[in-house]
Design a protein around this motif. Structure first.
Motif, PDB file in Angstrom:
ATOM      1  N   ASN A 187       0.807  -1.224   0.000  1.00 50.60           N
ATOM      2  CA  ASN A 187       0.000   0.000   0.000  1.00 50.60           C
ATOM      3  C   ASN A 187       0.836   1.268   0.000  1.00 50.60           C
ATOM      4  OD1 ASN A 187      -2.647  -0.991  -0.081  1.00 50.60           O
ATOM      5  ND2 ASN A 187      -2.487  -1.612   2.069  1.00 50.60           N
ATOM      6  N   VAL A 188       1.941   1.249  -0.722  1.00 52.09           N
ATOM      7  CA  VAL A 188       2.758   2.461  -0.856  1.00 52.09           C
ATOM      8  C   VAL A 188       2.384   3.143  -2.170  1.00 52.09           C
ATOM      9  CG1 VAL A 188       5.101   3.351  -1.218  1.00 52.09           C
ATOM     10  CG2 VAL A 188       4.670   1.648   0.566  1.00 52.09           C
ATOM     11  N   LEU A 189       2.078   4.429  -2.048  1.00 55.42           N
ATOM     12  CA  LEU A 189       1.747   5.224  -3.232  1.00 55.42           C
ATOM     13  C   LEU A 189       2.977   6.042  -3.602  1.00 55.42           C
ATOM     14  CD1 LEU A 189      -0.479   6.294  -5.192  1.00 55.42           C
ATOM     15  CD2 LEU A 189      -0.919   8.085  -3.482  1.00 55.42           C
ATOM     16  N   ASN A 225       7.458  13.931  -4.171  1.00 61.28           N
ATOM     17  CA  ASN A 225       8.558  13.376  -3.363  1.00 61.28           C
ATOM     18  C   ASN A 225       9.945  13.440  -3.983  1.00 61.28           C
ATOM     19  OD1 ASN A 225       6.743  10.686  -1.701  1.00 61.28           O
ATOM     20  ND2 ASN A 225       7.152  12.785  -1.077  1.00 61.28           N
ATOM     21  N   TYR A 272       7.587   3.587   7.753  1.00 61.06           N
ATOM     22  CA  TYR A 272       6.629   2.686   7.111  1.00 61.06           C
ATOM     23  C   TYR A 272       7.178   2.155   5.789  1.00 61.06           C
ATOM     24  CZ  TYR A 272       2.588   0.826   4.856  1.00 61.06           C
ATOM     25  OH  TYR A 272       1.739  -0.029   4.222  1.00 61.06           O
ATOM     26  N   THR A 273       7.751   3.043   4.978  1.00 61.04           N
ATOM     27  CA  THR A 273       8.170   2.637   3.633  1.00 61.04           C
ATOM     28  C   THR A 273       9.461   1.821   3.650  1.00 61.04           C
ATOM     29  OG1 THR A 273       9.051   4.869   3.451  1.00 61.04           O
ATOM     30  CG2 THR A 273       7.036   4.407   2.245  1.00 61.04           C
ATOM     31  N   ASP A 280       3.632  17.095   7.199  1.00 55.41           N
ATOM     32  CA  ASP A 280       4.345  16.000   6.527  1.00 55.41           C
ATOM     33  C   ASP A 280       3.652  15.671   5.208  1.00 55.41           C
ATOM     34  OD1 ASP A 280       6.432  14.238   6.173  1.00 55.41           O
ATOM     35  OD2 ASP A 280       5.835  12.835   7.732  1.00 55.41           O
ATOM     36  N   ASP A 281       4.383  14.933   4.370  1.00 60.14           N
ATOM     37  CA  ASP A 281       3.828  14.592   3.057  1.00 60.14           C
ATOM     38  C   ASP A 281       2.740  13.519   3.169  1.00 60.14           C
ATOM     39  OD1 ASP A 281       5.748  12.675   3.777  1.00 60.14           O
ATOM     40  OD2 ASP A 281       6.477  12.369   1.739  1.00 60.14           O
ATOM     41  N   PHE A 282       3.021  12.449   3.958  1.00 60.53           N
ATOM     42  CA  PHE A 282       2.095  11.322   4.068  1.00 60.53           C
ATOM     43  C   PHE A 282       1.746  11.031   5.513  1.00 60.53           C
ATOM     44  CE2 PHE A 282       3.235  10.160  -0.251  1.00 60.53           C
ATOM     45  CZ  PHE A 282       2.146   9.426  -0.694  1.00 60.53           C
ATOM     46  N   LEU A 283       0.554  10.500   5.727  1.00 67.35           N
ATOM     47  CA  LEU A 283       0.203   9.904   7.017  1.00 67.35           C
ATOM     48  C   LEU A 283      -0.208   8.456   6.740  1.00 67.35           C
ATOM     49  CD1 LEU A 283      -0.376  10.246  10.098  1.00 67.35           C
ATOM     50  CD2 LEU A 283      -2.694  10.908   9.489  1.00 67.35           C
ATOM     51  N   ALA A 284       0.532   7.511   7.341  1.00 67.41           N
ATOM     52  CA  ALA A 284       0.185   6.091   7.176  1.00 67.41           C
ATOM     53  C   ALA A 284      -0.211   5.550   8.558  1.00 67.41           C
ATOM     54  CB  ALA A 284       1.360   5.332   6.564  1.00 67.41           C
ATOM     55  N   ASN A 285       0.779   5.064   9.325  1.00 65.20           N
ATOM     56  CA  ASN A 285       0.466   4.584  10.680  1.00 65.20           C
ATOM     57  C   ASN A 285       0.774   5.629  11.751  1.00 65.20           C
ATOM     58  OD1 ASN A 285      -0.553   2.112   9.843  1.00 65.20           O
ATOM     59  ND2 ASN A 285       1.500   1.263   9.645  1.00 65.20           N
ATOM     60  N   GLY A 286       1.181   6.790  11.338  1.00 64.17           N
ATOM     61  CA  GLY A 286       1.319   7.911  12.275  1.00 64.17           C
ATOM     62  C   GLY A 286       2.629   7.952  13.053  1.00 64.17           C
ATOM     63  N   GLN A 287       3.587   7.110  12.679  1.00 64.02           N
ATOM     64  CA  GLN A 287       4.814   7.035  13.487  1.00 64.02           C
ATOM     65  C   GLN A 287       5.697   8.278  13.338  1.00 64.02           C
ATOM     66  OE1 GLN A 287       5.254   4.531  15.844  1.00 64.02           O
ATOM     67  NE2 GLN A 287       3.119   4.417  15.196  1.00 64.02           N
ATOM     68  N   ALA A 288       5.764   8.824  12.141  1.00 65.82           N
ATOM     69  CA  ALA A 288       6.578  10.035  11.934  1.00 65.82           C
ATOM     70  C   ALA A 288       5.972  11.200  12.728  1.00 65.82           C
ATOM     71  CB  ALA A 288       6.647  10.372  10.450  1.00 65.82           C
ATOM     72  N   LYS A 309      -3.416   8.208   4.128  1.00 66.12           N
ATOM     73  CA  LYS A 309      -3.979   6.916   3.742  1.00 66.12           C
ATOM     74  C   LYS A 309      -4.906   6.511   4.891  1.00 66.12           C
ATOM     75  CE  LYS A 309       0.089   5.178   2.945  1.00 66.12           C
ATOM     76  NZ  LYS A 309       1.108   4.158   2.630  1.00 66.12           N
TER      77      LYS A 309
HETATM   78  P1  5GP Z   1       3.766   6.913   9.106  1.00 65.68           P
HETATM   79  O1  5GP Z   1       4.901   7.366   9.956  1.00 65.68           O
HETATM   80  O2  5GP Z   1       2.527   7.735   9.237  1.00 65.68           O
HETATM   81  O3  5GP Z   1       3.512   5.442   9.241  1.00 65.68           O
HETATM   82  O4  5GP Z   1       4.253   7.093   7.613  1.00 65.68           O
HETATM   83  C1  5GP Z   1       4.485   8.371   7.135  1.00 65.68           C
HETATM   84  C2  5GP Z   1       5.854   8.523   6.581  1.00 65.68           C
HETATM   85  O5  5GP Z   1       6.203   7.382   5.782  1.00 65.68           O
HETATM   86  C3  5GP Z   1       5.897   9.744   5.688  1.00 65.68           C
HETATM   87  O6  5GP Z   1       6.830  10.637   6.242  1.00 65.68           O
HETATM   88  C4  5GP Z   1       6.340   9.226   4.336  1.00 65.68           C
HETATM   89  O7  5GP Z   1       7.658   9.625   4.094  1.00 65.68           O
HETATM   90  C5  5GP Z   1       6.317   7.724   4.426  1.00 65.68           C
HETATM   91  N1  5GP Z   1       5.161   7.118   3.727  1.00 65.68           N
HETATM   92  C6  5GP Z   1       4.168   6.392   4.309  1.00 65.68           C
HETATM   93  N2  5GP Z   1       3.340   5.900   3.377  1.00 65.68           N
HETATM   94  C7  5GP Z   1       3.799   6.331   2.185  1.00 65.68           C
HETATM   95  C8  5GP Z   1       3.355   6.131   0.840  1.00 65.68           C
HETATM   96  O8  5GP Z   1       2.357   5.455   0.531  1.00 65.68           O
HETATM   97  N3  5GP Z   1       4.088   6.741  -0.131  1.00 65.68           N
HETATM   98  C9  5GP Z   1       5.200   7.474   0.141  1.00 65.68           C
HETATM   99  N4  5GP Z   1       5.825   8.037  -0.894  1.00 65.68           N
HETATM  100  N5  5GP Z   1       5.651   7.681   1.398  1.00 65.68           N
HETATM  101  C10 5GP Z   1       4.957   7.108   2.410  1.00 65.68           C
END
Ligand code: 5GP
Length: 191
Positions: free
Chosen positions: A18-20, A27, A100-101, A125-133, A157
């Motif tokens: 599920n990476v876009l 990016n 996440y990536t 931030d650019d993306f929110l996936a699981n919120g760890q950043a 996401k």
């Molecule tokens: P989280 O920390 O919310 O799990 O993920 C957010 C961070 O992971 C963002 O700073 C971003 O760099 C990276 N990331 C998470 N999912 C994606 C995605 O689908 N595409 C890209 N390009 N970056 C992602």
């Protein structure tokens, strides 16, 4: 439809896990028109809040964060992923963030010189996936005794757990664009 959504539908590529991939406009190569739009949206949403600093994490958050900081006329600060040789351990805030990536844990670092208890911090931030950043950046603001004014995300996401995690922490999260699903390599937005 917003220009960011148009670009995602036209040029976004769905990868494993599920990476876009949005390297052609967010990016890697950056479409300034996307930046102008997201900054206007963040400005509109967060304008009633007290903000003294915009915080992000290198590298992809830097472009939107600096423009948002300009809109609010405050400094932009980015957490570093590399240990700066010139920064003593006692003079920095640090926390561990799971990527996440990349599926690795990385230390992120901010100098105590640039963040303190008087700060009201907008995290971008650019993306929110699981919120760890975002959680790592919130941890850094908390270590400084500062206040989190909110979290602004370009692409959320929404089928992952990040928004719920941040909302449970009492944080105001605003995302320009919310993706409901990337199933079958198709991007579907939240209505
Ligand atoms: P989280 O920390 O919310 O799990 O993920 C957010 C961070 O992971 C963002 O700073 C971003 O760099 C990276 N990331 C998470 N999912 C994606 C995605 O689908 N595409 C890209 N390009 N970056 C992602």
């Amino acid at each position: 439809m917003s220009y960011l959504k148009e670009r995602i539908l036209q040029d976004g590529r769905v990868f494993e896990n599920n990476v876009l991939k949005v390297d052609s406009f967010l990016n890697h190569q950056i479409d300034p028109q996307v930046m102008v739009e997201v900054v206007k949206e963040f400005e509109r949403y967060f304008k009633g809040k007290k903000i003294t600093k915009v915080l992000t994490v290198e590298a992809s958050g830097i472009a939107p964060a600096i423009l948002v900081a300009e809109a609010f006329k405050v400094p932009m600060l980015f957490a570093k992923k590399m240990e700066p040789s010139t920064m003593q351990k006692s003079s920095r805030y640090e926390t561990i963030v799971h990527s996440y990536t990349k599926n690795i844990s990385t230390k992120i670092i901010v100098s105590k010189e640039y963040l303190d208890a008087k700060d009201h911090v907008l995290i971008i931030d650019d993306f929110l996936a699981n919120g760890q950043a975002a959680k790592g950046l919130i941890d850094i603001v908390n270590q400084a005794g500062g206040t989190v004014a909110g979290v602004g995300i370009c692409i959320e996401k929404s089928f992952q757990t990040g928004r719920q995690l941040l909302e449970e922490m009492g944080v105001d999260v605003y995302s320009i664009c919310r993706i409901a699903s990337l199933e079958n390599n198709q991007v579907t937005f939240v209505e």
